[in-house]
Enzyme design. Structure first.
Site, short mmCIF file in Angstrom:
data_model
loop_
_atom_site.label_atom_id
_atom_site.label_comp_id
_atom_site.label_asym_id
_atom_site.label_seq_id
_atom_site.Cartn_x
_atom_site.Cartn_y
_atom_site.Cartn_z
N ASP A 1 29.87 37.64 44.94
CA ASP A 1 29.61 38.86 44.33
C ASP A 1 28.64 38.94 43.46
O ASP A 1 27.73 37.82 43.34
CB ASP A 1 31.00 39.26 43.63
CG ASP A 1 30.99 40.84 43.68
OD1 ASP A 1 30.24 41.78 44.14
OD2 ASP A 1 32.19 41.14 43.00
N GLU B 1 28.21 41.30 40.32
CA GLU B 1 28.31 41.52 38.96
C GLU B 1 28.59 40.53 38.17
O GLU B 1 28.33 40.75 36.92
CB GLU B 1 29.87 42.56 38.72
CG GLU B 1 29.63 44.12 39.42
CD GLU B 1 29.85 43.93 40.97
OE1 GLU B 1 29.99 43.03 41.70
OE2 GLU B 1 30.13 45.04 41.39
N HIS C 1 29.33 41.78 48.21
CA HIS C 1 29.06 42.73 47.29
C HIS C 1 28.79 44.00 48.00
O HIS C 1 27.77 44.08 48.65
CB HIS C 1 28.22 42.57 46.07
CG HIS C 1 27.49 43.57 45.29
ND1 HIS C 1 28.41 44.04 44.17
CD2 HIS C 1 26.33 44.56 45.23
CE1 HIS C 1 27.82 45.10 43.57
NE2 HIS C 1 26.59 45.29 44.09
N HIS D 1 33.58 39.22 38.48
CA HIS D 1 33.72 40.07 37.35
C HIS D 1 35.33 40.26 37.04
O HIS D 1 36.31 39.97 38.11
CB HIS D 1 33.27 41.51 37.47
CG HIS D 1 33.70 41.95 38.85
ND1 HIS D 1 34.76 42.68 38.92
CD2 HIS D 1 32.96 41.91 40.26
CE1 HIS D 1 34.98 42.94 40.10
NE2 HIS D 1 33.60 42.66 41.10
N HIS E 1 35.86 45.93 37.39
CA HIS E 1 36.73 46.95 38.25
C HIS E 1 37.62 46.08 39.07
O HIS E 1 37.32 44.75 39.41
CB HIS E 1 35.81 47.80 38.81
CG HIS E 1 34.75 46.82 39.88
ND1 HIS E 1 33.75 46.38 39.50
CD2 HIS E 1 34.79 46.91 41.18
CE1 HIS E 1 32.89 45.55 40.31
NE2 HIS E 1 33.50 46.06 41.65
N GLU F 1 40.27 41.05 41.46
CA GLU F 1 39.33 40.53 42.67
C GLU F 1 39.59 38.85 42.62
O GLU F 1 39.93 38.42 43.67
CB GLU F 1 38.00 41.06 42.77
CG GLU F 1 37.56 42.36 43.29
CD GLU F 1 36.42 42.88 43.09
OE1 GLU F 1 35.58 42.09 43.41
OE2 GLU F 1 36.16 44.04 42.98
ZN LIG Z 1 30.47 43.44 43.46
#
Ligand SMILES: [Zn+2]
Length: 298
Positions: free
Chosen positions: A8, A10, A59, A103, A114, A133
């Site tokens: 990902d 972030e 992502h 994240h 998120h 996640e």
């Molecule tokens: Zn992401």
């Protein structure tokens, strides 16, 4: 030794603001940092004995990695939609999984936190345990008997992983000052730490497999078995079947539309519950929920 990587953006060192996540010069720079962290993890894994490494770009558009900058010997899953999304192609054939650039979940104090979709998902619970996640993706790996050997990202994402797997290897590359600001390692230092941790994770797994094989050959126990849960993990994670997913949407209109799906149960203005015997089936249904909720978002 086969290593699966989900990457990902972030949670990459230096990435702190939404402007670095979608398009433009800041995004292009962030993609290079993401690619460098993935490269570091691949190099560490290969140095410690990984013969096959595959990276799933996880992502947004899922076309973020700069393929020409990745090292030899790695394959990439690029683009979307794809079954199991951030964990596309996870199956029982992998020996170890890495979750990179992570994240923290929606509602936590983490940087850019998120859960799959900030616009639509307010809260997720899997078998009663609140997850983001990291938790849901790790559960998918665990359901395939693939231990998660490394989680990298901001300190809140690392803490979230450690809540579920107290013995898991993590690399924190930045510490939130707010939702969109952080004290961060430089890309070079983050890569140095990630490469070392990836090598350690693979070396530990190689040693464990050799030890298990030795024990099996002397004791006559069945060989080829793997721990689903890393040593020291709490007994309840990864979750066991049957699987129950509770999804709290950010608006009732999203729950209105998602409730059209078979096998869903409406349990509140914004809450949908689904049960499935198989975790991949539940995750695919969740992907459909995200798509439907996104389509009717106000
Ligand atoms: Zn992401």
């Amino acid at each position: 030794m086969r290593v699966y990587i989900s990457a990902d953006l972030e949670g990459v060192a230096g990435v702190v603001s939404p402007g670095q996540l979608m398009s433009g010069p800041a995004y292009e720079e962030a993609c290079r940092w993401m690619t460098a962290e993935v490269t570091a993890a691949v190099r560490g894994a290969q140095r410690a004995g990984a013969l096959q490494v595959m990276v799933n770009d996880a992502h947004e558009s899922m076309t973020n990695l700069r393929l020409e900058e990745l090292p030899p010997g790695v394959e990439v899953i690029s683009g979307k939609p794809k079954a199991l999304g951030m964990m596309c192609a996870i199956d029982e054939g992998w020996d170890l999984a890495f979750l990179l650039g992570c994240h923290a979940r929606q509602g936590s104090g983490g940087l850019l936190s998120h859960s799959y979709s900030a616009a639509t998902i307010a809260r997720l619970r899997l078998n009663g345990c609140e997850v983001g996640e990291v938790g849901f993706n790790a559960a998918l790996a665990g359901g395939c008997h693939v231990p998660v050997g490394l989680v990298t990202g901001d300190a809140a994402a690392a803490a979230e992983a450690l809540e579920l797997f107290p013995a898991i290897r993590t690399v924190a590359v930045k510490w939130a000052c707010g939702r969109q600001s952080a004290r961060t390692l430089t890309p070079g230092e983050a890569c140095r730490r990630i490469e070392a941790a990836a090598a350690e994770a693979v070396a530990a797994t190689v040693a464990k497999k050799a030890n298990d094989a030795g024990v099996a050959s002397t004791a006559g126990a069945p060989s080829g078995t793997r721990d689903v849960i890393p040593a020291g993990a709490i007994a309840s994670w990864p979750p066991q079947p049957p699987y129950t997913l509770e999804v709290e949407f950010t608006s009732p209109v999203m729950a209105d539309a998602v409730a059209y799906m078979p096998m869903t149960r409406r349990e509140g203005p914004c809450r949908i519950v689904m049960e499935q015997a198989e975790l991949p089936a539940l995750f695919r249904a969740f992907q459909a929920m995200l798509t439907i909720a996104g389509a009717v978002a106000p």
